[in-house]
Write a protein that holds these residues in place. Structure first.
Motif, mmCIF file in Angstrom:
data_model
loop_
_atom_site.group_PDB
_atom_site.id
_atom_site.type_symbol
_atom_site.label_atom_id
_atom_site.label_comp_id
_atom_site.label_asym_id
_atom_site.label_seq_id
_atom_site.Cartn_x
_atom_site.Cartn_y
_atom_site.Cartn_z
ATOM 1 N N VAL A 143 -19.759 -68.322 60.248
ATOM 2 C CA VAL A 143 -19.201 -69.321 61.163
ATOM 3 C C VAL A 143 -18.770 -68.576 62.416
ATOM 4 O O VAL A 143 -17.853 -67.750 62.382
ATOM 5 N N LEU A 144 -19.433 -68.841 63.538
ATOM 6 C CA LEU A 144 -19.172 -68.155 64.798
ATOM 7 C C LEU A 144 -18.458 -69.100 65.751
ATOM 8 O O LEU A 144 -19.011 -70.131 66.143
ATOM 9 N N PHE A 145 -17.222 -68.762 66.107
ATOM 10 C CA PHE A 145 -16.476 -69.504 67.125
ATOM 11 C C PHE A 145 -16.661 -68.755 68.448
ATOM 12 O O PHE A 145 -16.067 -67.698 68.664
ATOM 13 N N LEU A 146 -17.494 -69.313 69.311
ATOM 14 C CA LEU A 146 -17.867 -68.648 70.553
ATOM 15 C C LEU A 146 -17.203 -69.362 71.718
ATOM 16 O O LEU A 146 -17.591 -70.470 72.105
ATOM 17 N N GLN A 147 -16.180 -68.737 72.263
ATOM 18 C CA GLN A 147 -15.443 -69.313 73.380
ATOM 19 C C GLN A 147 -16.100 -68.905 74.699
ATOM 20 O O GLN A 147 -16.687 -67.828 74.805
ATOM 21 N N ASP A 148 -15.977 -69.759 75.702
ATOM 22 C CA ASP A 148 -16.587 -69.447 76.993
ATOM 23 C C ASP A 148 -16.005 -68.167 77.582
ATOM 24 O O ASP A 148 -16.736 -67.294 78.048
ATOM 25 N N LYS A 149 -14.675 -68.058 77.573
ATOM 26 C CA LYS A 149 -14.001 -66.888 78.132
ATOM 27 C C LYS A 149 -12.788 -66.558 77.265
ATOM 28 O O LYS A 149 -12.152 -67.446 76.707
ATOM 29 N N MET A 150 -12.481 -65.255 77.184
ATOM 30 C CA MET A 150 -11.306 -64.842 76.429
ATOM 31 C C MET A 150 -11.005 -63.384 76.755
ATOM 32 O O MET A 150 -11.922 -62.578 76.940
ATOM 33 N N SER A 151 -9.727 -63.061 76.840
ATOM 34 C CA SER A 151 -9.276 -61.696 77.079
ATOM 35 C C SER A 151 -8.070 -61.423 76.214
ATOM 36 O O SER A 151 -7.462 -62.341 75.641
ATOM 37 N N THR A 207 -14.967 -64.817 69.050
ATOM 38 C CA THR A 207 -15.134 -63.970 70.236
ATOM 39 C C THR A 207 -15.501 -64.856 71.417
ATOM 40 O O THR A 207 -15.406 -66.082 71.322
ATOM 41 N N ALA A 208 -15.910 -64.244 72.523
ATOM 42 C CA ALA A 208 -16.191 -65.002 73.748
ATOM 43 C C ALA A 208 -17.397 -64.406 74.454
ATOM 44 O O ALA A 208 -17.832 -63.280 74.169
ATOM 45 N N LEU A 209 -17.933 -65.184 75.397
ATOM 46 C CA LEU A 209 -19.080 -64.737 76.186
ATOM 47 C C LEU A 209 -18.660 -63.837 77.339
ATOM 48 O O LEU A 209 -19.361 -62.899 77.694
ATOM 49 N N GLN A 210 -17.491 -64.129 77.948
ATOM 50 C CA GLN A 210 -17.034 -63.381 79.119
ATOM 51 C C GLN A 210 -15.527 -63.212 79.044
ATOM 52 O O GLN A 210 -14.842 -63.983 78.362
ATOM 53 N N PRO A 211 -14.995 -62.216 79.753
ATOM 54 C CA PRO A 211 -13.531 -62.104 79.846
ATOM 55 C C PRO A 211 -12.966 -63.243 80.677
ATOM 56 O O PRO A 211 -13.622 -63.750 81.589
ATOM 57 N N SER A 212 -11.751 -63.649 80.373
ATOM 58 C CA SER A 212 -11.153 -64.788 81.056
ATOM 59 C C SER A 212 -10.402 -64.388 82.314
ATOM 60 O O SER A 212 -10.241 -65.183 83.225
ATOM 61 N N ARG A 213 -9.929 -63.146 82.399
ATOM 62 C CA ARG A 213 -9.161 -62.758 83.573
ATOM 63 C C ARG A 213 -9.052 -61.251 83.620
ATOM 64 O O ARG A 213 -9.364 -60.564 82.649
ATOM 65 N N GLU A 214 -8.580 -60.770 84.765
ATOM 66 C CA GLU A 214 -8.285 -59.357 84.900
ATOM 67 C C GLU A 214 -6.965 -59.060 84.216
ATOM 68 O O GLU A 214 -6.014 -59.839 84.289
ATOM 69 N N VAL A 215 -6.926 -57.937 83.546
ATOM 70 C CA VAL A 215 -5.696 -57.566 82.878
ATOM 71 C C VAL A 215 -4.692 -57.032 83.884
ATOM 72 O O VAL A 215 -5.047 -56.476 84.912
ATOM 73 N N VAL A 216 -3.422 -57.224 83.615
ATOM 74 C CA VAL A 216 -2.368 -56.729 84.493
ATOM 75 C C VAL A 216 -2.071 -55.291 84.125
ATOM 76 O O VAL A 216 -1.730 -54.976 82.993
ATOM 77 N N SER A 217 -2.227 -54.372 85.064
ATOM 78 C CA SER A 217 -1.942 -52.973 84.797
ATOM 79 C C SER A 217 -0.451 -52.747 84.794
ATOM 80 O O SER A 217 0.264 -53.146 85.704
ATOM 81 N N LEU A 251 -16.558 -73.204 72.152
ATOM 82 C CA LEU A 251 -15.197 -73.568 72.514
ATOM 83 C C LEU A 251 -15.023 -73.404 74.016
ATOM 84 O O LEU A 251 -15.475 -72.418 74.593
ATOM 85 N N PRO A 252 -14.340 -74.339 74.673
ATOM 86 C CA PRO A 252 -14.131 -74.230 76.126
ATOM 87 C C PRO A 252 -12.962 -73.315 76.441
ATOM 88 O O PRO A 252 -12.266 -72.794 75.566
ATOM 89 N N TYR A 253 -12.755 -73.120 77.736
ATOM 90 C CA TYR A 253 -11.597 -72.366 78.214
ATOM 91 C C TYR A 253 -11.139 -72.983 79.519
ATOM 92 O O TYR A 253 -11.964 -73.385 80.341
ATOM 93 N N GLY A 254 -9.809 -73.054 79.716
ATOM 94 C CA GLY A 254 -9.266 -73.655 80.929
ATOM 95 C C GLY A 254 -9.510 -72.780 82.127
ATOM 96 O O GLY A 254 -9.127 -71.610 82.140
ATOM 97 N N GLY A 255 -10.159 -73.319 83.165
ATOM 98 C CA GLY A 255 -10.427 -72.549 84.370
ATOM 99 C C GLY A 255 -9.332 -72.711 85.397
ATOM 100 O O GLY A 255 -8.387 -73.472 85.254
ATOM 101 N N GLY A 256 -9.471 -71.948 86.493
ATOM 102 C CA GLY A 256 -8.518 -72.029 87.577
ATOM 103 C C GLY A 256 -7.254 -71.259 87.290
ATOM 104 O O GLY A 256 -7.152 -70.476 86.362
ATOM 105 N N SER A 257 -6.229 -71.494 88.109
ATOM 106 C CA SER A 257 -4.974 -70.768 87.991
ATOM 107 C C SER A 257 -3.913 -71.555 87.238
ATOM 108 O O SER A 257 -2.771 -71.130 87.167
#
Length: 485
Positions: free
Chosen positions: A80-88, A212-222, A171-177
Motif C-alpha cells: 500500500v503506497l501513500f504517495l503525497q504530492d509534496k512533503m518535507s 512518501t512524496a514526489l517532491q519536497p514541500s518547502r525549503e528547510v529553515v537553517s 494524497l494532495p498537499y496544501g499549496g501557497g503560504s
C-alpha cells in the motif's frame, strides 16, 4: 497497561518528529531536495531489521531500491503506497506534535500504525528523484502494475496474500503560504490513511505500507547551533513564525525566477535545429472518473537537467523533438513528441511552419493531438503562446473520436518552440498566438461604441428642445394662440 501504552506512543511520536527534524538541522544545505520515506508492516508481521542511514546521509535511488528489495523479499507482497504530492521533514516538525504536544499532532493514525508495527523503517532524507521513481521500483520488484485506488474502491477489492498487488493512493498537499490549509490537508490525508489501514485490517491480509512524496514541500529553515537548542518548545514556535516568512519569500522568489532556465536544445551535428521552452509542461490522464496530473517541468528544464532526446530528428522541411521520460502516471516508458513541418503557401508567397501533432507514446500506445490548425508561424520566426492546451479554449485537439488522446490532457504554459532557421541557441522573433484584437480589446471597443451612441442620442434629443416665445401671465387675460400658427 493503558497508561504504559500511551506513554510509549508519546515517546515514539516525539522520537519520530525529533529524528526527522534532526536531519534537517544537521544537513540544512540540500534539504529542499529531499523527502522523507516511512515504511511499516501490518500488525503481527515482522521484517529483518534494517538500519537507517547516518544523520546527514541522503538516500539515493540505488540505496532506496536496496531497502525496498530487502523489505519485500521477506515481507508481504501486498504493498500500500501513500504517495503525497509534496512533503518535507518540516511538515513533521511543524504539525507532528513535537515536544509532548500530542494534541497538536495531525498524524495520529500514522503514529498508531507505526506503534503496532514490529519493524518500522524511517528514512528522513531521500532524494526526491528517488522517491518519485518509487512506483517504478516497486513495479519491477513485484512484477505487477500499480492500481490507483481510493478508500471506496478498496472496500470492493478482494486481495490475496499469495498474489502481489501494488495499491497507490495519491494524497494532495496544501499549496501557497497558508500554513493552516496545509495543516488541514495533512490531517485529512492522515484520516484517509486510517481508513485504508482499517479496510486492510478487515480483509485480514498482511501488507507492507509506504508513505512518501514526489517532491519536497518547502525549503528547510537553517538553524544555527549557537541559537540556543535547549529551549525546544520556544524554538519550535519561533521557527514556525520564521517558516511562514520564509515560505512567502520563497514563493515570491520562485515567481521572479520562473524564467531563468535555458530552453531544451536539440542539435544535428554542431548546429542547433530545434528549441523548446515552457514555464510549465504537464499531462493528465482520466482514471476512475477523475483526472490525475503529472508535472514534467522539473524533468525537462532547470540547472543540471539533461532531458533525453533520442529519437529526435530535423531537416529543412521536417523537425521532430522527442522528450523521453520514465515512470509517468504509472507508465514505465513515456514520450512527449512535437512533430513540425515547413511548407510554402502560395497565397502569402512565404514559407510557414506548423506544429502538425503533439504525440504521447506510453507502453506501446500512441495518443495524437492535432495542432496544425492553430499552432503555426512564419518559417523564420518562433511560435509563442501564453497557454497551449487540449481543453479550455483548446489549440490541440484529438486526431479522432476513437484516439486514446481523448483520455489525456496536455497543458503548456508560456510555451515557445522553433523547429527551423534556428540561429545559435536563441529563439528568433516570436509570432504570438494572441491576435491583434483580443477578447478584452473587443469588449472595450464595443463598450466605448455603445457609450458614444448613447451620448450622441442624448445630444440629439437636447438639440431638438425649443424654448417658448410666449408666456402666460396668471394675473392678466389668457393668451390666445391661433391654430394656424
Amino acid at each position: 497497561m493503558a497508561v504504559t501504552g500511551t506513554l510509549q506512543l508519546r515517546r515514539f511520536s516525539a522520537r519520530l518528529v525529533l529524528f526527522l527534524a534532526g536531519f534537517g538541522v544537521l544537513n540544512p544545505g540540500n534539504c529542499d531536495e529531499q523527502v522523507p520515506l516511512i515504511l511499516w508492516t501490518s500488525e503481527g508481521v515482522s521484517l529483518p531489521a534494517q538500519s537507517p542511514p547516518a544523520a546527514g546521509h541522503v538516500v539515493g535511488p540505488q540505496q532506496l531500491a536496496g531497502y525496498l528489495q530487502r523489505a519485500l523479499r521477506a515481507g508481504p507482497k501486498n504493498v500500500v503506497l501513500f504517495l503525497q504530492d509534496k512533503m518535507s521533514v518540516e511538515d513533521f516538525t511543524l504539525y507532528g506534535g513535537a515536544f509532548g504536544n500530542k494534541q497538536d499532532s495531525v498524524f495520529p493514525n500514522l503514529e498508531d500504525a507505526l506503534m503496532s508495527s514490529s519493524s518500522p523503517l524511517v528514512l528522513a532524507s531521500v532524494s526526491w528523484p528517488a522517491s518519485s521513481a518509487v512506483i517504478g521500483q516497486l513495479q519491477d520488484q513485484l512484477e505487477t502494475s500499480p492500481l490507483y485506488m481510493d478508500p471506496e474502491t478498496l472496500s470492493q477489492l478482494r486481495l490475496n496474500a499469495s498474489s502481489p498487488a501494488l495499491l497507490v493512493f495519491r494524497l494532495p498537499y496544501g499549496g501557497g503560504s497558508d500554513l493552516m490549509s496545509a495543516k488541514e490537508i495533512l490531517s485529512g490525508n492522515d484520516e484517509l490513511i486510517g481508513q485504508v489501514l482499517s479496510t486492510m485490517k478487515t480483509q485480514s491480509v498482511p501488507y507492507t505500507a509506504i508513505y512518501t512524496a514526489l517532491q519536497p514541500s518547502r525549503e528547510v529553515v537553517s538553524l544555527s547551533m549557537d541559537s540556543g537548542l535547549g529551549g525546544g518548545r520556544s524554538l519550535l514556535q519561533a521557527r514556525g513564525h520564521r517558516e511562514r516568512e520564509r515560505e512567502r519569500e520563497r514563493q515570491r522568489k520562485m515567481k521572479e525566477k520562473a524564467q531563468i532556465y535555458a530552453p531544451v536544445e536539440f542539435k544535428e551535428g554542431e548546429d542547433t535545429c530545434v528549441l523548446l521552452w515552457a514555464r510549465s509542461l504537464s499531462v493528465s490522464i482520466l482514471r476512475s472518473g477523475r483526472w490525475e496530473e503529472h508535472d514534467l517541468t522539473l524533468s525537462t528544464f532547470g540547472e543540471g537537467v539533461s532531458p533525453k532526446l533520442h529519437g529526435s530528428s530535423c531537416d529543412k522541411t521536417r523537425a521532430r523533438l522527442v522528450l523521453n521520460y520514465e515512470n509517468v502516471l504509472g507508465h514505465r516508458s513515456f514520450k512527449l513528441i512535437f512533430a513540425m513541418n515547413q511548407r510554402l503557401y502560395k497565397v502569402s508567397a512565404r514559407r510557414w511552419f506548423t506544429l502538425d501533432a503533439v504525440e504521447l507514446e506510453y507502453d506501446g500506445t500512441k495518443a495524437t493531438f492535432n495542432g496544425s490548425r492553430n499552432v503555426y508561424a512564419p518559417a523564420e520566426y518562433s511560435y509563442r503562446c501564453e497557454s497551449v492546451t487540449s481543453f479550455r479554449w483548446p489549440l490541440l485537439v484529438p486526431r479522432s473520436s476513437k484516439d486514446p488522446a481523448n483520455q489525456w490532457r496536455v497543458s503548456f504554459k508560456d510555451f515557445q518552440i522553433q523547429g527551423f532557421n534556428v540561429s545559435g541557441s536563441e529563439f528568433s522573433y516570436a509570432s504570438d498566438c494572441a491576435g491583434f484584437f483580443s477578447p478584452g480589446i473587443w469588449m472595450g471597443l464595443m463598450t466605448s461604441l455603445l457609450m458614444v451612441l448613447v451620448l450622441t442620442y442624448g445630444l440629439h434629443m437636447i438639440m431638438q428642445l425649443r424654448t417658448m416665445d410666449r408666456f402666460d401671465d396668471p394675473k392678466g387675460p389668457a393668451i390666445s394662440v391661433p391654430q394656424i400658427e
